[in-house]
Design an enzyme around this catalytic site. Structure first.
Site, short mmCIF file in Angstrom:
data_model
loop_
_atom_site.label_atom_id
_atom_site.label_comp_id
_atom_site.label_asym_id
_atom_site.label_seq_id
_atom_site.Cartn_x
_atom_site.Cartn_y
_atom_site.Cartn_z
N ASP A 33 32.95 24.42 24.62
CA ASP A 33 32.89 25.68 23.89
C ASP A 33 33.07 25.40 22.40
O ASP A 33 33.91 24.58 22.00
CB ASP A 33 34.00 26.63 24.39
CG ASP A 33 33.77 28.06 23.93
OD1 ASP A 33 33.46 28.91 24.78
OD2 ASP A 33 33.90 28.32 22.71
N ASN A 89 33.67 36.40 32.33
CA ASN A 89 33.69 37.73 31.72
C ASN A 89 32.40 38.44 32.08
O ASN A 89 31.31 37.88 31.90
CB ASN A 89 33.84 37.62 30.21
CG ASN A 89 35.18 37.03 29.80
OD1 ASN A 89 36.21 37.36 30.39
ND2 ASN A 89 35.18 36.16 28.80
N GLN A 96 32.58 40.00 27.35
CA GLN A 96 31.42 39.10 27.40
C GLN A 96 30.62 39.22 26.10
O GLN A 96 30.26 40.34 25.70
CB GLN A 96 30.52 39.43 28.61
CG GLN A 96 29.38 38.42 28.75
CD GLN A 96 28.52 38.65 29.99
OE1 GLN A 96 28.71 39.62 30.73
NE2 GLN A 96 27.58 37.75 30.21
N VAL A 98 28.16 36.50 25.26
CA VAL A 98 26.86 35.86 25.48
C VAL A 98 26.37 36.29 26.87
O VAL A 98 27.02 36.00 27.88
CB VAL A 98 26.96 34.32 25.39
CG1 VAL A 98 25.61 33.69 25.68
CG2 VAL A 98 27.47 33.90 24.01
N HIS A 102 28.18 32.49 32.55
CA HIS A 102 28.90 31.24 32.31
C HIS A 102 30.31 31.34 32.88
O HIS A 102 30.93 32.40 32.86
CB HIS A 102 28.95 30.89 30.82
CG HIS A 102 29.41 32.01 29.92
ND1 HIS A 102 28.58 33.04 29.55
CD2 HIS A 102 30.60 32.24 29.34
CE1 HIS A 102 29.25 33.87 28.77
NE2 HIS A 102 30.48 33.42 28.63
N HIS A 104 34.03 29.89 32.26
CA HIS A 104 34.91 29.17 31.33
C HIS A 104 35.88 28.32 32.15
O HIS A 104 36.55 28.84 33.05
CB HIS A 104 35.77 30.13 30.51
CG HIS A 104 35.03 31.04 29.58
ND1 HIS A 104 34.96 30.82 28.22
CD2 HIS A 104 34.34 32.18 29.80
CE1 HIS A 104 34.27 31.80 27.65
NE2 HIS A 104 33.89 32.65 28.59
P1 5GP Z 1 32.02 35.17 26.59
O1 5GP Z 1 32.88 35.93 25.60
O2 5GP Z 1 30.60 35.67 26.60
O3 5GP Z 1 32.63 35.09 27.96
O4 5GP Z 1 32.03 33.68 26.08
C1 5GP Z 1 31.06 33.15 25.22
C2 5GP Z 1 31.59 31.82 24.74
O5 5GP Z 1 30.54 31.12 24.13
C3 5GP Z 1 32.71 31.94 23.69
O6 5GP Z 1 33.88 31.29 24.17
C4 5GP Z 1 32.13 31.27 22.46
O7 5GP Z 1 33.08 30.51 21.72
C5 5GP Z 1 31.04 30.37 23.04
N1 5GP Z 1 29.93 30.13 22.14
C6 5GP Z 1 29.30 31.06 21.36
N2 5GP Z 1 28.31 30.47 20.67
C7 5GP Z 1 28.31 29.15 21.03
C8 5GP Z 1 27.49 28.04 20.63
O8 5GP Z 1 26.55 28.14 19.83
N3 5GP Z 1 27.78 26.84 21.20
C9 5GP Z 1 28.82 26.69 22.09
N4 5GP Z 1 29.02 25.46 22.56
N5 5GP Z 1 29.59 27.72 22.49
C10 5GP Z 1 29.34 28.94 21.95
#
Ligand code: 5GP
Ligand code: ZN
Length: 116
Positions: A33, A89, A96, A98, A102, A104
């Protein structure tokens, strides 16, 4: 395989956006991440574009199981012997950001419960 050219994680899968790769096979990619919330913070994703876990139909049961098996094996490799947390998420209220499914994998410190 379904891809969304606008989706950040599809662009990571295609190699257009770089990542720190932890694991890869034909169907799944795992990478660090970019904003780690723990000493170990890895995202395990299907290569196929599935927006949320709620969009994973019954034919994705094996894929969903494999995401968790791979998270377990990364946790073992990282020697997270005292435990770790797996988080999915789903949509806005869960935070969420993205919209490409996914898992974590978080480890290397103690986590509070209930989560924030
Ligand atoms: P969510 O909030 O959707 O469950 O988690 C999305 C995760 O993607 C976050 O923890 C964020 O730090 C990670 N993330 C967002 N953009 C990027 C990226 O460009 N590269 C990587 N490796 N992680 C990302
Ligand atoms: Zn995607």
């Amino acid at each position: 395989m379904q891809r969304d050219p606008e989706c950040l994680f599809c662009r990571i899968v295609s190699g257009e956006i770089p990542c720190e790769k932890v694991y890869e096979d034909a169907d799944i990619l795992a990478f660090a991440d970019i904003h780690p919330q723990a000493p170990v913070h890895v995202l395990i994703i299907p290569k196929e574009h599935i927006p949320t876990v709620a969009d994973a139909a019954a034919d994705k049961t094996l894929l969903l199981g494999r995401l968790i098996q791979i998270a377990n094996s990364i946790a073992k490799e990282q020697e997270l012997i005292f435990g770790y947390r797996l988080v999915i998420n789903c949509r806005k209220d869960a935070g969420q950001e993205v919209f490409h499914l996914h898992v974590h994998l978080l480890g290397g410190r103690k986590f509070a419960w209930p989560p924030g």
